[in-house]
Motif scaffolding. Sequence first.
Motif, PDB file in Angstrom:
ATOM      1  N   LEU A  65      -0.448  -1.686  -3.370  1.00  0.00           N
ATOM      2  CA  LEU A  65      -0.888  -1.583  -1.875  1.00  0.00           C
ATOM      3  C   LEU A  65      -0.936   0.076  -1.566  1.00  0.00           C
ATOM      4  N   LEU A  66      -1.814   0.450  -0.922  1.00  0.00           N
ATOM      5  CA  LEU A  66      -1.938   1.850  -0.299  1.00  0.00           C
ATOM      6  C   LEU A  66      -0.799   1.941   0.577  1.00  0.00           C
ATOM      7  N   ILE A  67      -0.218   2.906   0.964  1.00  0.00           N
ATOM      8  CA  ILE A  67       0.726   3.292   2.001  1.00  0.00           C
ATOM      9  C   ILE A  67       0.390   4.552   3.012  1.00  0.00           C
ATOM     10  N   LEU A  68       0.308   4.172   4.150  1.00  0.00           N
ATOM     11  CA  LEU A  68      -0.044   5.321   5.350  1.00  0.00           C
ATOM     12  C   LEU A  68       1.192   6.225   5.654  1.00  0.00           C
ATOM     13  N   LEU A  69       1.100   7.172   5.906  1.00  0.00           N
ATOM     14  CA  LEU A  69       1.999   7.965   6.349  1.00  0.00           C
ATOM     15  C   LEU A  69       1.737   8.691   7.537  1.00  0.00           C
ATOM     16  N   SER A  70       2.551   9.341   8.324  1.00  0.00           N
ATOM     17  CA  SER A  70       2.431  10.152   9.688  1.00  0.00           C
ATOM     18  C   SER A  70       2.135  11.408   9.275  1.00  0.00           C
ATOM     19  N   ASN A  71       2.954  11.997   8.283  1.00  0.00           N
ATOM     20  CA  ASN A  71       2.857  13.436   7.975  1.00  0.00           C
ATOM     21  C   ASN A  71       3.170  13.817   6.586  1.00  0.00           C
ATOM     22  N   LEU A  72       3.156  14.943   5.898  1.00  0.00           N
ATOM     23  CA  LEU A  72       3.267  15.458   4.734  1.00  0.00           C
ATOM     24  C   LEU A  72       4.775  15.294   4.263  1.00  0.00           C
ATOM     25  N   ILE A  98      -2.334   9.652  -5.286  1.00  0.00           N
ATOM     26  CA  ILE A  98      -1.464   8.704  -6.150  1.00  0.00           C
ATOM     27  C   ILE A  98      -0.452   9.875  -6.546  1.00  0.00           C
ATOM     28  N   MET A  99       0.839   9.279  -6.247  1.00  0.00           N
ATOM     29  CA  MET A  99       2.071  10.241  -6.832  1.00  0.00           C
ATOM     30  C   MET A  99       2.987   9.354  -7.640  1.00  0.00           C
ATOM     31  N   PRO A 100       3.510   9.778  -8.453  1.00  0.00           N
ATOM     32  CA  PRO A 100       4.755   9.149  -9.147  1.00  0.00           C
ATOM     33  C   PRO A 100       5.811   8.689  -8.047  1.00  0.00           C
ATOM     34  N   LEU A 101       6.403   7.380  -8.365  1.00  0.00           N
ATOM     35  CA  LEU A 101       7.375   6.855  -7.444  1.00  0.00           C
ATOM     36  C   LEU A 101       8.800   7.307  -7.892  1.00  0.00           C
ATOM     37  N   PHE A 102       9.640   7.473  -6.879  1.00  0.00           N
ATOM     38  CA  PHE A 102      10.844   7.419  -7.479  1.00  0.00           C
ATOM     39  C   PHE A 102      11.533   6.238  -7.977  1.00  0.00           C
ATOM     40  N   ASN A 103      12.150   6.519  -9.306  1.00  0.00           N
ATOM     41  CA  ASN A 103      12.716   5.292 -10.082  1.00  0.00           C
ATOM     42  C   ASN A 103      13.338   4.553  -9.158  1.00  0.00           C
ATOM     43  N   GLU A 104      14.180   4.849  -8.096  1.00  0.00           N
ATOM     44  CA  GLU A 104      15.130   3.988  -7.474  1.00  0.00           C
ATOM     45  C   GLU A 104      14.415   3.061  -6.458  1.00  0.00           C
ATOM     46  N   LEU A 105      13.220   3.592  -6.306  1.00  0.00           N
ATOM     47  CA  LEU A 105      12.428   2.618  -5.292  1.00  0.00           C
ATOM     48  C   LEU A 105      11.536   1.631  -5.974  1.00  0.00           C
ATOM     49  N   LYS A 106      11.679   1.725  -7.347  1.00  0.00           N
ATOM     50  CA  LYS A 106      10.674   0.497  -8.030  1.00  0.00           C
ATOM     51  C   LYS A 106      11.277  -0.908  -7.761  1.00  0.00           C
ATOM     52  N   ASN A 107      12.754  -1.008  -7.520  1.00  0.00           N
ATOM     53  CA  ASN A 107      13.303  -2.149  -7.242  1.00  0.00           C
ATOM     54  C   ASN A 107      13.221  -2.576  -5.853  1.00  0.00           C
ATOM     55  N   THR A 108      13.228  -1.530  -4.984  1.00  0.00           N
ATOM     56  CA  THR A 108      12.874  -1.877  -3.427  1.00  0.00           C
ATOM     57  C   THR A 108      11.422  -2.348  -3.340  1.00  0.00           C
ATOM     58  N   PHE A 109      10.401  -1.784  -3.842  1.00  0.00           N
ATOM     59  CA  PHE A 109       9.122  -2.072  -3.766  1.00  0.00           C
ATOM     60  C   PHE A 109       8.650  -2.729  -4.747  1.00  0.00           C
ATOM     61  N   SER A 110       8.748  -4.187  -4.925  1.00  0.00           N
ATOM     62  CA  SER A 110       8.002  -4.808  -6.113  1.00  0.00           C
ATOM     63  C   SER A 110       6.473  -4.812  -6.190  1.00  0.00           C
ATOM     64  N   TYR A 111       5.909  -4.224  -5.032  1.00  0.00           N
ATOM     65  CA  TYR A 111       4.378  -4.484  -5.125  1.00  0.00           C
ATOM     66  C   TYR A 111       3.812  -3.041  -5.623  1.00  0.00           C
ATOM     67  N   LEU A 112       4.918  -2.244  -5.891  1.00  0.00           N
ATOM     68  CA  LEU A 112       4.387  -0.839  -6.503  1.00  0.00           C
ATOM     69  C   LEU A 112       5.139  -0.976  -7.997  1.00  0.00           C
ATOM     70  N   LYS A 113       4.242  -0.073  -8.782  1.00  0.00           N
ATOM     71  CA  LYS A 113       4.697   0.218 -10.286  1.00  0.00           C
ATOM     72  C   LYS A 113       5.454   1.445 -10.420  1.00  0.00           C
ATOM     73  N   ASP A 114       4.823   2.279 -11.053  1.00  0.00           N
ATOM     74  CA  ASP A 114       5.386   3.660 -11.422  1.00  0.00           C
ATOM     75  C   ASP A 114       4.682   4.429 -10.497  1.00  0.00           C
ATOM     76  N   THR A 115       3.862   4.269  -9.816  1.00  0.00           N
ATOM     77  CA  THR A 115       3.122   5.323  -8.909  1.00  0.00           C
ATOM     78  C   THR A 115       3.025   4.640  -7.362  1.00  0.00           C
ATOM     79  N   VAL A 116       2.568   5.566  -6.546  1.00  0.00           N
ATOM     80  CA  VAL A 116       2.291   5.018  -5.172  1.00  0.00           C
ATOM     81  C   VAL A 116       1.062   5.628  -4.698  1.00  0.00           C
TER      82      VAL A 116
END
Length: 197
Positions: A65-72, A98-116
Amino acid sequence: MIINLDKNNNESILYAANEVVKVINDGGIVVSPTDTVYGMLADAFNTDAVNKIYSIKEREKNKPLLILLSNLESVSKFSDKEVPDKIKKNIPGELTFIMPLFNELKNTFSYLKDTVALRIPNDKYMQFILKGTNPLVAPSANPSGYGVILDGNELVELYKDKADLIINAGVLENKMPSTLYDCLENKVLRQGAVHLN
């Protein structure tokens, strides 16, 4: 609950945005216009709410899923890669990158893979919301496999018994999904309103 939104009226924007913030922060699901098309919004850090979106949309769990952020600055919560200059020049705006996702977040965000996939809206209504919430998941508000739905009344009929709040801004004119850019491959995956040089 259904709220009619007039995006040309500041009072209407503030009222709707405040109600969205309350529902999101309470773990709810909101169908609402975003800076592009109608989206289905939930707290990106609330696993139950995110799972509910998959269920409502009948979306396969392996589709992120796409994620919306408030700022850079918020990008650093998800990735340690530097945002490319060509992206920085076009944000905030209707540009998903699309950016590479932190390794430590891959368990937190089961709906993301290697990228966000991230977007920073250039939209007063969405900025009000994002200032009051965590980053938001925001897939388009249509059942999986269906085309984009631009008519709020149609979404009310579809989701009135499934979403906790629907913000109906009527028919969104001249709206299209955002431009999608892969910062790992350095290429445009979907051409939208933003043209990258």
